[in-house]
Design a protein around this motif. Sequence first.
Motif, PDB file in Angstrom:
ATOM      1  N   THR A  40       0.839  -1.192   0.000  1.00  0.00           N
ATOM      2  CA  THR A  40       0.000   0.000   0.000  1.00  0.00           C
ATOM      3  C   THR A  40       0.875   1.242   0.000  1.00  0.00           C
ATOM      4  OG1 THR A  40      -1.779  -1.124   1.179  1.00  0.00           O
ATOM      5  CG2 THR A  40      -1.786   1.270   1.240  1.00  0.00           C
ATOM      6  N   ILE A  41       0.587   2.141  -0.940  1.00  0.00           N
ATOM      7  CA  ILE A  41       1.338   3.395  -1.049  1.00  0.00           C
ATOM      8  C   ILE A  41       0.477   4.521  -0.492  1.00  0.00           C
ATOM      9  CG2 ILE A  41       2.464   4.996  -2.628  1.00  0.00           C
ATOM     10  CD1 ILE A  41       2.827   2.675  -4.560  1.00  0.00           C
ATOM     11  N   ASN A  42       0.991   5.201   0.516  1.00  0.00           N
ATOM     12  CA  ASN A  42       0.270   6.311   1.127  1.00  0.00           C
ATOM     13  C   ASN A  42       1.031   7.613   0.919  1.00  0.00           C
ATOM     14  OD1 ASN A  42      -0.515   3.790   2.673  1.00  0.00           O
ATOM     15  ND2 ASN A  42      -1.961   5.244   3.515  1.00  0.00           N
ATOM     16  N   TRP A  43       0.270   8.693   0.858  1.00  0.00           N
ATOM     17  CA  TRP A  43       0.835  10.035   0.899  1.00  0.00           C
ATOM     18  C   TRP A  43       0.132  10.739   2.044  1.00  0.00           C
ATOM     19  CZ3 TRP A  43      -0.807  14.780  -2.295  1.00  0.00           C
ATOM     20  CH2 TRP A  43       0.051  15.833  -2.028  1.00  0.00           C
ATOM     21  N   GLY A  44       0.773  10.763   3.201  1.00  0.00           N
ATOM     22  CA  GLY A  44       0.104  11.257   4.408  1.00  0.00           C
ATOM     23  C   GLY A  44      -1.066  10.351   4.738  1.00  0.00           C
ATOM     24  N   GLN A  45      -2.268  10.926   4.802  1.00  0.00           N
ATOM     25  CA  GLN A  45      -3.464  10.160   5.106  1.00  0.00           C
ATOM     26  C   GLN A  45      -4.166   9.652   3.847  1.00  0.00           C
ATOM     27  OE1 GLN A  45      -5.943  12.703   7.465  1.00  0.00           O
ATOM     28  NE2 GLN A  45      -4.544  12.759   9.193  1.00  0.00           N
ATOM     29  N   ILE A  46      -3.574   9.898   2.700  1.00  0.00           N
ATOM     30  CA  ILE A  46      -4.210   9.522   1.448  1.00  0.00           C
ATOM     31  C   ILE A  46      -3.641   8.200   0.942  1.00  0.00           C
ATOM     32  CG2 ILE A  46      -4.578  10.156  -0.969  1.00  0.00           C
ATOM     33  CD1 ILE A  46      -4.472  13.060  -0.108  1.00  0.00           C
ATOM     34  N   ILE A  47      -4.536   7.254   0.637  1.00  0.00           N
ATOM     35  CA  ILE A  47      -4.129   6.010   0.021  1.00  0.00           C
ATOM     36  C   ILE A  47      -4.026   6.244  -1.478  1.00  0.00           C
ATOM     37  CG2 ILE A  47      -4.724   3.600  -0.382  1.00  0.00           C
ATOM     38  CD1 ILE A  47      -6.441   3.733   2.143  1.00  0.00           C
ATOM     39  N   LEU A  48      -2.830   6.142  -2.029  1.00  0.00           N
ATOM     40  CA  LEU A  48      -2.651   6.352  -3.455  1.00  0.00           C
ATOM     41  C   LEU A  48      -2.964   5.091  -4.243  1.00  0.00           C
ATOM     42  CD1 LEU A  48       0.658   8.430  -3.506  1.00  0.00           C
ATOM     43  CD2 LEU A  48      -1.702   9.248  -3.502  1.00  0.00           C
ATOM     44  N   ASN A  49      -2.503   3.960  -3.745  1.00  0.00           N
ATOM     45  CA  ASN A  49      -2.705   2.729  -4.498  1.00  0.00           C
ATOM     46  C   ASN A  49      -2.222   1.548  -3.674  1.00  0.00           C
ATOM     47  OD1 ASN A  49      -3.333   1.015  -6.618  1.00  0.00           O
ATOM     48  ND2 ASN A  49      -2.292   2.283  -8.129  1.00  0.00           N
ATOM     49  N   ASN A  50      -2.720   0.366  -4.038  1.00  0.00           N
ATOM     50  CA  ASN A  50      -2.138  -0.876  -3.558  1.00  0.00           C
ATOM     51  C   ASN A  50      -1.225  -1.388  -4.664  1.00  0.00           C
ATOM     52  OD1 ASN A  50      -3.457  -0.853  -1.116  1.00  0.00           O
ATOM     53  ND2 ASN A  50      -5.210  -1.990  -1.870  1.00  0.00           N
ATOM     54  N   TRP A  51       0.038  -1.044  -4.588  1.00  0.00           N
ATOM     55  CA  TRP A  51       0.990  -1.304  -5.657  1.00  0.00           C
ATOM     56  C   TRP A  51       1.372  -2.777  -5.681  1.00  0.00           C
ATOM     57  CZ3 TRP A  51       6.556  -2.106  -5.114  1.00  0.00           C
ATOM     58  CH2 TRP A  51       7.219  -2.138  -6.345  1.00  0.00           C
ATOM     59  N   CYS A  56      -6.219  -2.602   5.063  1.00  0.00           N
ATOM     60  CA  CYS A  56      -6.198  -3.836   5.851  1.00  0.00           C
ATOM     61  C   CYS A  56      -5.602  -3.590   7.236  1.00  0.00           C
ATOM     62  CB  CYS A  56      -5.408  -4.921   5.133  1.00  0.00           C
ATOM     63  SG  CYS A  56      -6.125  -5.408   3.549  1.00  0.00           S
ATOM     64  N   ILE A  57      -6.271  -4.135   8.235  1.00  0.00           N
ATOM     65  CA  ILE A  57      -5.825  -4.045   9.621  1.00  0.00           C
ATOM     66  C   ILE A  57      -5.420  -5.439  10.064  1.00  0.00           C
ATOM     67  CG2 ILE A  57      -6.465  -3.435  11.980  1.00  0.00           C
ATOM     68  CD1 ILE A  57      -8.598  -1.599  10.773  1.00  0.00           C
ATOM     69  N   GLY A  58      -4.143  -5.598  10.390  1.00  0.00           N
ATOM     70  CA  GLY A  58      -3.677  -6.930  10.762  1.00  0.00           C
ATOM     71  C   GLY A  58      -3.625  -7.831   9.541  1.00  0.00           C
ATOM     72  N   LEU A  59      -3.829  -9.115   9.761  1.00  0.00           N
ATOM     73  CA  LEU A  59      -3.696 -10.097   8.700  1.00  0.00           C
ATOM     74  C   LEU A  59      -5.020 -10.467   8.040  1.00  0.00           C
ATOM     75  CD1 LEU A  59      -1.131 -12.525  10.370  1.00  0.00           C
ATOM     76  CD2 LEU A  59      -0.667 -10.744   8.689  1.00  0.00           C
ATOM     77  N   SER A  60      -6.140 -10.094   8.656  1.00  0.00           N
ATOM     78  CA  SER A  60      -7.405 -10.609   8.136  1.00  0.00           C
ATOM     79  C   SER A  60      -8.449  -9.543   7.806  1.00  0.00           C
ATOM     80  CB  SER A  60      -8.010 -11.603   9.129  1.00  0.00           C
ATOM     81  OG  SER A  60      -8.206 -10.973  10.386  1.00  0.00           O
ATOM     82  N   ALA A  61      -8.519  -8.472   8.585  1.00  0.00           N
ATOM     83  CA  ALA A  61      -9.604  -7.502   8.413  1.00  0.00           C
ATOM     84  C   ALA A  61      -9.241  -6.468   7.347  1.00  0.00           C
ATOM     85  CB  ALA A  61      -9.901  -6.810   9.733  1.00  0.00           C
ATOM     86  N   CYS A  62      -9.902  -6.543   6.186  1.00  0.00           N
ATOM     87  CA  CYS A  62      -9.679  -5.591   5.103  1.00  0.00           C
ATOM     88  C   CYS A  62     -10.989  -4.896   4.771  1.00  0.00           C
ATOM     89  CB  CYS A  62      -9.138  -6.291   3.861  1.00  0.00           C
ATOM     90  SG  CYS A  62      -7.459  -6.953   4.058  1.00  0.00           S
ATOM     91  N   TYR A  63     -10.941  -3.577   4.648  1.00  0.00           N
ATOM     92  CA  TYR A  63     -12.133  -2.782   4.412  1.00  0.00           C
ATOM     93  C   TYR A  63     -11.985  -2.022   3.101  1.00  0.00           C
ATOM     94  CZ  TYR A  63     -12.748  -3.798   9.339  1.00  0.00           C
ATOM     95  OH  TYR A  63     -12.867  -4.454  10.534  1.00  0.00           O
ATOM     96  N   TYR A  64     -13.046  -2.038   2.307  1.00  0.00           N
ATOM     97  CA  TYR A  64     -13.062  -1.326   1.033  1.00  0.00           C
ATOM     98  C   TYR A  64     -13.063   0.177   1.281  1.00  0.00           C
ATOM     99  CZ  TYR A  64     -15.126   0.583  -3.272  1.00  0.00           C
ATOM    100  OH  TYR A  64     -15.397   1.325  -4.397  1.00  0.00           O
ATOM    101  N   THR A  65     -12.171   0.895   0.621  1.00  0.00           N
ATOM    102  CA  THR A  65     -12.144   2.348   0.751  1.00  0.00           C
ATOM    103  C   THR A  65     -12.665   3.032  -0.511  1.00  0.00           C
ATOM    104  OG1 THR A  65      -9.849   2.535  -0.043  1.00  0.00           O
ATOM    105  CG2 THR A  65     -10.186   2.266   2.335  1.00  0.00           C
ATOM    106  N   HIS A  66     -12.166   2.632  -1.681  1.00  0.00           N
ATOM    107  CA  HIS A  66     -12.616   3.263  -2.913  1.00  0.00           C
ATOM    108  C   HIS A  66     -12.128   2.470  -4.123  1.00  0.00           C
ATOM    109  CE1 HIS A  66      -8.524   4.823  -2.398  1.00  0.00           C
ATOM    110  NE2 HIS A  66      -8.518   5.097  -3.681  1.00  0.00           N
TER     111      HIS A  66
END
Length: 272
Positions: free
Chosen positions: A51-62, A140-150
């Motif tokens: 996951t590539i972040n710029w501050g609080q912004i998720i840019l992409n899951n590279w 994704c939080i930890g190994l299992s919990a992943c939440y859709y953002t956009h």
Amino acid sequence: MKRLLLVGFCILNLVVTAQKNKTYDENDIAEFQLEDGTSFKAYSVKTVTKTINWGQIILNNWISAFQYVTMEDHKNKDISSKDVKRVLYYNGGEVAQIQEKIKIKKVDKKGNLSNDSAETFEYLLYDGKIKLYSSNVFECIGLSACYYTHSNFYIQKNGEPYTVLAVKQKSQFNSKMGSSIENIVDAFRAVGGSCAAFNQYLNTFDKEMMQDKQLDKNLQKEYMEIYKTTLKEVKNDREQLRKLFYTVADKIQSRQAEIYLGIIKEYETNCP
């Protein structure tokens, strides 16, 4: 040839990410087309993402690499994304989805494109005079919990070497579901604005659909209804409930894609 590759996300999620079954068949096959011009087929492909972040912004899951199983001896191997140009995913002998490496530029409110470009892998949803690419982003939080953002959407005029990011970059703390469409008109102007008839259509679309963010507000209501309906459908099925946000992501992505495809059809109708 025009190709519409908008269905089967849920099925492909299972093919790409759920690799529990050790019996491989033609529905597990993917073809890697490499930067050096060679290609090979393999079973049971998974991606290694960062996951590539710029501050609080998720840019992409590279995507940094692809993991696969060899067809000859079922050995587990991986290949760097730097060496891969395109991946074709098969279902019953037919190509069900295409994942391509693309170059991305951003656009500002004045229609200016960024000088630099990023590189990423995206799914090809539509191949015509304007191509449409997309992928879903999860936190994704930890190994299992992943939440859709956009969902990220990219458009590319056929023959151009780069795509244009057509969504507004989003903070991971944003309460909205799905992607904002604030940048959609600017992106399409950058890609197809040289066609006078299409530019006039974009003026009308901007005035009638984007004023006061009305379309965005309506879509947000639809997205929440999609989430509530899907939750109700799967809440009594533990396995399906575990995949809730992936199912919701696919449905919202499909709804968003309808907006982009509608605009692309206008371009194809009015522009040579």
